[in-house]
Design an enzyme around this catalytic site. Structure first.
Site, short mmCIF file in Angstrom:
data_model
loop_
_atom_site.label_atom_id
_atom_site.label_comp_id
_atom_site.label_asym_id
_atom_site.label_seq_id
_atom_site.Cartn_x
_atom_site.Cartn_y
_atom_site.Cartn_z
N GLU A 119 -91.18 53.75 -56.87
CA GLU A 119 -90.59 54.83 -56.07
C GLU A 119 -89.24 55.25 -56.62
O GLU A 119 -88.93 56.44 -56.70
CB GLU A 119 -90.47 54.38 -54.61
CG GLU A 119 -91.82 54.18 -53.94
CD GLU A 119 -91.71 53.72 -52.51
OE1 GLU A 119 -91.36 54.54 -51.65
OE2 GLU A 119 -91.98 52.52 -52.25
N GLU A 139 -98.77 47.43 -52.90
CA GLU A 139 -98.42 46.99 -51.55
C GLU A 139 -99.64 46.66 -50.68
O GLU A 139 -99.59 45.73 -49.88
CB GLU A 139 -97.57 48.06 -50.84
CG GLU A 139 -96.12 48.11 -51.29
CD GLU A 139 -95.90 49.10 -52.44
OE1 GLU A 139 -94.76 49.52 -52.63
OE2 GLU A 139 -96.89 49.43 -53.13
#
Length: 265
Positions: A119, A139
């Site tokens: 990110e 994740e």
């Protein structure tokens, strides 16, 4: 150009290379993003952006294996929902600060760049990487969720279909694939990565600051309304998954895996 920001960044270093600020994530063994590092990075970008002509920034990781392995979930052991909400608010604020940083921001990805690290890289203007770098959103396999703002940025840059495949599988992909899909501009050897990133930052920094700022704002198109919506989605999702027993079990297993990585570094 501005001199280095006076903001201290716990877990990172900042060096001025003739007007280019090199920010190096430095938390062995995997440069994991703990809360103090996230808060320090947000303050750094926000403070630097307040100057009339901020210095260009290169963001990289210490060592040869990790840009960053993402969030430091060991911090969550024994904590409650309030802690995960606070962490997600802080990380969202960091992404907002990077999104609105008005000057050149180059990511020099020197190794694994996953989860929260992916990110961060997505909010750079340009990503350069070494051939051993890996990318992805693991994740779902570790009992976590990316920030909504990070996923929206990924979908905008890489396309919804590609990002859907990444996040729902949790599979990582190599640097050459990152080049193919347009995430990484080009690959550099470990020896040339940082010099190439500094050169790219300096070359972009030579552009007229007022024009660079306006063009970057038009391309990134930051929006308070969208950011508030993304934050609300992130907080709502965190409230759902933090105490879920399946997600908690996955996080516990991921912590054990990270301990094994640390032992072999």
């Amino acid at each position: 150009m501005t001199r280095p920001s006076p903001v201290q960044i716990p877990g990172a270093t900042c060096v001025d290379d003739s007007g280019v600020l090199i920010v190096t994530l430095d938390r062995p063994p995997a440069n994991a993003l703990n809360r103090s590092l996230v808060v320090g990075l947000r303050a750094f970008f926000a403070e630097l952006a307040s100057h009339e002509a901020p210095a260009p920034v290169v963001l990289t990781g210490a060592g040869a294996r990790f840009f960053t392995a993402g969030g430091d979930i060991k911090e969550l052991e024994g904590t409650g929902p309030e802690e995960i909400e606070g962490r997600m608010r802080d990380f969202h604020a960091l992404l907002v600060a990077m999104d609105r940083f008005p000057r050149p921001l180059i990511a020099a990805v020197n190794g694994h760049c996953v989860g929260g690290g992916m990110e961060l890289a997505l909010f750079a203007d340009t990503i350069l990487a070494t051939p051993n770098a890996t990318f992805g959103f693991p994740e779902i396999n570790h009992g976590l969720l990316p920030a909504d703002k990070g996923l929206q940025r990924a979908a905008l840059l890489l396309g919804a279909q590609a990002v859907r495949r990444m996040v729902l599988s949790g599979e990582l992909f190599p640097a050459d694939e990152a080049v193919r899909i347009g995430l990484v501009e080009r690959l550099e050897t470990p020896a040339t990565l940082l010099p190439a990133a500094i050169h790219a930052a300096r070359e972009a920094g030579a552009k007229a600051p007022v024009l660079y700022r306006a063009l970057k704002r038009s391309v990134n198109n930051p929006s308070d309304e969208r950011d508030e919506h993304s934050l609300a989605n992130t907080i709502a999702a965190a409230a759902d998954y933090f105490e879920d027993p399946v997600a908690a079990g996955l996080r516990a297993g991921w912590n054990r895996d990270k301990a094994s990585i640390a032992a072999t570094r």
